[in-house]
Design a protein around this motif. Sequence first.
Motif, PDB file in Angstrom:
ATOM      1  N   ILE A 161      -2.480  -8.955  -5.891  1.00  0.00           N
ATOM      2  CA  ILE A 161      -1.433  -8.322  -5.093  1.00  0.00           C
ATOM      3  C   ILE A 161      -0.242  -9.285  -5.001  1.00  0.00           C
ATOM      4  CG2 ILE A 161      -0.831  -7.169  -2.937  1.00  0.00           C
ATOM      5  CD1 ILE A 161      -3.086  -5.774  -4.589  1.00  0.00           C
ATOM      6  N   ILE A 199      -2.381 -20.405   0.075  1.00  0.00           N
ATOM      7  CA  ILE A 199      -3.150 -19.161   0.253  1.00  0.00           C
ATOM      8  C   ILE A 199      -2.786 -18.131  -0.822  1.00  0.00           C
ATOM      9  CG2 ILE A 199      -3.540 -17.195   1.816  1.00  0.00           C
ATOM     10  CD1 ILE A 199      -3.294 -19.233   4.152  1.00  0.00           C
ATOM     11  N   VAL A 211      -9.726 -18.617   1.308  1.00  0.00           N
ATOM     12  CA  VAL A 211      -9.474 -18.577  -0.146  1.00  0.00           C
ATOM     13  C   VAL A 211      -8.951 -19.903  -0.707  1.00  0.00           C
ATOM     14  CG1 VAL A 211      -9.068 -16.083  -0.198  1.00  0.00           C
ATOM     15  CG2 VAL A 211      -7.116 -17.630   0.096  1.00  0.00           C
ATOM     16  N   GLY A 217      -8.956 -10.965   1.756  1.00  0.00           N
ATOM     17  CA  GLY A 217      -8.053 -10.472   2.810  1.00  0.00           C
ATOM     18  C   GLY A 217      -8.421  -9.068   3.234  1.00  0.00           C
ATOM     19  N   ASN A 263      -6.033 -10.290  -2.766  1.00  0.00           N
ATOM     20  CA  ASN A 263      -5.086  -9.659  -1.836  1.00  0.00           C
ATOM     21  C   ASN A 263      -4.689 -10.560  -0.665  1.00  0.00           C
ATOM     22  OD1 ASN A 263      -3.968  -7.189  -0.170  1.00  0.00           O
ATOM     23  ND2 ASN A 263      -5.569  -8.128   1.094  1.00  0.00           N
ATOM     24  N   ALA A 264      -5.551 -11.544  -0.309  1.00  0.00           N
ATOM     25  CA  ALA A 264      -5.251 -12.375   0.867  1.00  0.00           C
ATOM     26  C   ALA A 264      -3.875 -13.008   0.706  1.00  0.00           C
ATOM     27  CB  ALA A 264      -6.311 -13.470   1.028  1.00  0.00           C
ATOM     28  N   GLY A 313      -5.125  -4.391   7.105  1.00  0.00           N
ATOM     29  CA  GLY A 313      -3.974  -4.095   6.242  1.00  0.00           C
ATOM     30  C   GLY A 313      -4.346  -3.541   4.891  1.00  0.00           C
ATOM     31  N   MET A 338       1.598  -7.145   8.915  1.00  0.00           N
ATOM     32  CA  MET A 338       2.498  -8.154   8.350  1.00  0.00           C
ATOM     33  C   MET A 338       3.954  -7.705   8.472  1.00  0.00           C
ATOM     34  SD  MET A 338       2.623  -9.665   4.455  1.00  0.00           S
ATOM     35  CE  MET A 338       1.415 -10.950   4.477  1.00  0.00           C
ATOM     36  N   ALA A 389      -9.987  -7.978   5.875  1.00  0.00           N
ATOM     37  CA  ALA A 389     -10.209  -7.723   7.305  1.00  0.00           C
ATOM     38  C   ALA A 389      -9.248  -6.693   7.883  1.00  0.00           C
ATOM     39  CB  ALA A 389     -10.100  -9.028   8.086  1.00  0.00           C
ATOM     40  N   PRO A 425       3.731  -4.558  -4.233  1.00  0.00           N
ATOM     41  CA  PRO A 425       4.170  -3.622  -3.202  1.00  0.00           C
ATOM     42  C   PRO A 425       5.578  -3.959  -2.714  1.00  0.00           C
ATOM     43  CG  PRO A 425       2.039  -4.647  -2.648  1.00  0.00           C
ATOM     44  CD  PRO A 425       2.662  -5.451  -3.737  1.00  0.00           C
ATOM     45  N   GLY A 426       6.292  -2.922  -2.282  1.00  0.00           N
ATOM     46  CA  GLY A 426       7.561  -3.136  -1.577  1.00  0.00           C
ATOM     47  C   GLY A 426       7.227  -3.308  -0.109  1.00  0.00           C
ATOM     48  N   PHE A 427       7.882  -2.555   0.760  1.00  0.00           N
ATOM     49  CA  PHE A 427       7.578  -2.649   2.197  1.00  0.00           C
ATOM     50  C   PHE A 427       6.526  -1.611   2.563  1.00  0.00           C
ATOM     51  CE2 PHE A 427      11.578  -4.820   1.881  1.00  0.00           C
ATOM     52  CZ  PHE A 427      11.471  -5.844   2.818  1.00  0.00           C
ATOM     53  N   ASP A 478     -12.735 -12.669   3.964  1.00  0.00           N
ATOM     54  CA  ASP A 478     -11.586 -12.976   4.832  1.00  0.00           C
ATOM     55  C   ASP A 478     -11.934 -14.184   5.686  1.00  0.00           C
ATOM     56  OD1 ASP A 478      -9.070 -10.821   5.666  1.00  0.00           O
ATOM     57  OD2 ASP A 478      -9.348 -12.571   6.956  1.00  0.00           O
ATOM     58  N   THR A 494       2.098  -2.394   7.569  1.00  0.00           N
ATOM     59  CA  THR A 494       0.902  -3.131   8.005  1.00  0.00           C
ATOM     60  C   THR A 494       1.339  -4.072   9.133  1.00  0.00           C
ATOM     61  OG1 THR A 494       1.209  -5.049   6.567  1.00  0.00           O
ATOM     62  CG2 THR A 494      -0.024  -3.190   5.630  1.00  0.00           C
TER      63      THR A 494
HETATM   64  P1  NAD Z   1      -2.041  -8.722   6.626  1.00  0.00           P
HETATM   65  O1  NAD Z   1      -1.446  -9.922   7.273  1.00  0.00           O
HETATM   66  O2  NAD Z   1      -2.129  -7.462   7.419  1.00  0.00           O
HETATM   67  O3  NAD Z   1      -3.498  -9.059   6.049  1.00  0.00           O
HETATM   68  C1  NAD Z   1      -3.740 -10.225   5.300  1.00  0.00           C
HETATM   69  C2  NAD Z   1      -5.210 -10.590   5.399  1.00  0.00           C
HETATM   70  O4  NAD Z   1      -5.409 -11.812   4.677  1.00  0.00           O
HETATM   71  C3  NAD Z   1      -5.678 -10.826   6.841  1.00  0.00           C
HETATM   72  O5  NAD Z   1      -6.872 -10.122   7.082  1.00  0.00           O
HETATM   73  C4  NAD Z   1      -5.900 -12.326   6.897  1.00  0.00           C
HETATM   74  O6  NAD Z   1      -6.910 -12.723   7.810  1.00  0.00           O
HETATM   75  C5  NAD Z   1      -6.268 -12.635   5.458  1.00  0.00           C
HETATM   76  N1  NAD Z   1      -6.078 -14.042   5.138  1.00  0.00           N
HETATM   77  C6  NAD Z   1      -5.030 -14.841   5.486  1.00  0.00           C
HETATM   78  N2  NAD Z   1      -5.260 -16.094   5.083  1.00  0.00           N
HETATM   79  C7  NAD Z   1      -6.477 -16.127   4.480  1.00  0.00           C
HETATM   80  C8  NAD Z   1      -7.249 -17.144   3.878  1.00  0.00           C
HETATM   81  N3  NAD Z   1      -6.822 -18.415   3.818  1.00  0.00           N
HETATM   82  N4  NAD Z   1      -8.448 -16.799   3.348  1.00  0.00           N
HETATM   83  C9  NAD Z   1      -8.912 -15.540   3.424  1.00  0.00           C
HETATM   84  N5  NAD Z   1      -8.220 -14.536   3.989  1.00  0.00           N
HETATM   85  C10 NAD Z   1      -7.009 -14.822   4.518  1.00  0.00           C
HETATM   86  O7  NAD Z   1      -1.177  -8.508   5.304  1.00  0.00           O
HETATM   87  P2  NAD Z   1      -0.974  -7.184   4.398  1.00  0.00           P
HETATM   88  O8  NAD Z   1       0.323  -6.593   4.751  1.00  0.00           O
HETATM   89  O9  NAD Z   1      -2.194  -6.369   4.400  1.00  0.00           O
HETATM   90  O10 NAD Z   1      -0.785  -7.890   2.979  1.00  0.00           O
HETATM   91  C11 NAD Z   1      -1.839  -8.013   2.047  1.00  0.00           C
HETATM   92  C12 NAD Z   1      -1.279  -8.582   0.754  1.00  0.00           C
HETATM   93  O11 NAD Z   1      -0.221  -7.751   0.286  1.00  0.00           O
HETATM   94  C13 NAD Z   1      -0.669  -9.970   0.897  1.00  0.00           C
HETATM   95  O12 NAD Z   1      -0.919 -10.731  -0.267  1.00  0.00           O
HETATM   96  C14 NAD Z   1       0.820  -9.700   1.015  1.00  0.00           C
HETATM   97  O13 NAD Z   1       1.588 -10.775   0.604  1.00  0.00           O
HETATM   98  C15 NAD Z   1       0.950  -8.501   0.083  1.00  0.00           C
HETATM   99  N6  NAD Z   1       2.119  -7.678   0.335  1.00  0.00           N
HETATM  100  C16 NAD Z   1       2.244  -6.980   1.500  1.00  0.00           C
HETATM  101  C17 NAD Z   1       3.377  -6.199   1.678  1.00  0.00           C
HETATM  102  C18 NAD Z   1       3.590  -5.381   2.923  1.00  0.00           C
HETATM  103  O14 NAD Z   1       4.671  -4.764   3.038  1.00  0.00           O
HETATM  104  N7  NAD Z   1       2.656  -5.313   3.846  1.00  0.00           N
HETATM  105  C19 NAD Z   1       4.370  -6.140   0.696  1.00  0.00           C
HETATM  106  C20 NAD Z   1       4.194  -6.868  -0.460  1.00  0.00           C
HETATM  107  C21 NAD Z   1       3.054  -7.612  -0.645  1.00  0.00           C
END
Ligand code: NAD
Length: 256
Positions: A149, A122, A73, A22, A99-100, A26, A201, A24, A194-196, A46, A199
Motif C-alpha cells: 500500500i 515503518i 513491522v 496494519g 499496509n502498516a 482502517g 488517519m 487492526a 490510494p488517494g484520500f 499489528d 479512515t
Molecule cells: P490507520 O492509521 O487507520 O491504520 C494503520 C494501522 O497500522 C494501525 O492499525 C496501526 O496500529 C498500524 N501500525 C502502525 N505502526 C505499526 C507498526 N510499527 N507495526 C505494525 N503495525 C503498525 O491508517 P490507514 O488510513 O488505514 O492507512 C493504511 C495504509 O494506507 C498506510 O500505509 C497509509 O500510509 C496508506 N494510505 C492511506 C490513505 C488514507 O487516505 N487513509 C491514503 C494513502 C495511503
Amino acid sequence: MTEETKRRISTDLTGQIALVTGAARGLGRAIAVSLAQSGAKVACVDVNAESLAETVATIAATGAAAKAMACDVTDGDRVAEVVKQVAEDWGGLHILINNAGITRDNVVMRMKDDQWDAVIAINLRGTFLFTRAAAKPMMKARRGRIINIASVSGLMGNPGQANYSASKAGVIGLTRTVAKELAGRNVTVNAVAPGFIATEMTAALGEEILEAVRKQIPLGRLGDPQDVADAVLFLASEAAGFITGQVLTVDGGLTA
Ligand code: NAD
C-alpha cells in the motif's frame, strides 16, 4: 455468463493463506475482512493487539479463519518469526499485504529527525522486512502475490509530507524491483496507491482540510476503505496473474 468469464473475473481465494500488516483498523481491517470473505485464511498483524482482536473477531463471526499476530513491522526478528509461524501452522503463505503505515507531518524546514526516521522505518523498512521474509515460502511454492500500500503522495508529493512521500516513493521503487526479481518464480508484486480515503488517519486532518480535498477529487468524495480493499482483492486474485510491477491508483481521479 460463460464458465470461462466466471473463472477469469472470480476473486475466490479459497485455499489461499494471506497476511495483512496494519490490520487492526482502517484500510488494513477492510482488506483483511475482504480477503477472508473471499475464502482466504488471514493472519492479521499489528502493534495494536487490542484492536487487532476486534478485526479477528469480525472475521471469525463470518465463519472464516483468521488469527491475530502482534508484531511491530520494524522488528526484523519478530517479522521473520511471524512469517515462519504462519507458513508452518497453515502450510504456506501466498498473499502478503504490506499496509502498516504512519504519518508524522511537518514542513521540511521544521521536520525532526525522529519524524523522518519513524515514517521511513515503518512505511519503507517494514515493507522490506515482510517482503524479504515472505519471499521464501512464496518462491518455494512458485506462487505468490505481494501487494504494497503506497500513496498518491509517493507519486506527486504533498507539502508537509516529505518523510511520508519519500517512504511511499520508496515503496513503489521496491515494488518494481522485487517484481522483477520474483517474476521467475510466479510471484507478482504490485502497489496500490490510494488517494484520500476516509479512515482515522485522514480524519486527523480535520473537516476544513477534508472539505477542500473533496473539491479537488473529480469523483467528489473521499474514498471508502472498501474501494481500496476491492483493488487489493483484484490484484490478489487469479484474474491479475499477468500484472506485476505496477501501481494501481485508487483516488477518485485526483491524479488523472
Ligand atoms: P490507520 O492509521 O487507520 O491504520 C494503520 C494501522 O497500522 C494501525 O492499525 C496501526 O496500529 C498500524 N501500525 C502502525 N505502526 C505499526 C507498526 N510499527 N507495526 C505494525 N503495525 C503498525 O491508517 P490507514 O488510513 O488505514 O492507512 C493504511 C495504509 O494506507 C498506510 O500505509 C497509509 O500510509 C496508506 N494510505 C492511506 C490513505 C488514507 O487516505 N487513509 C491514503 C494513502 C495511503
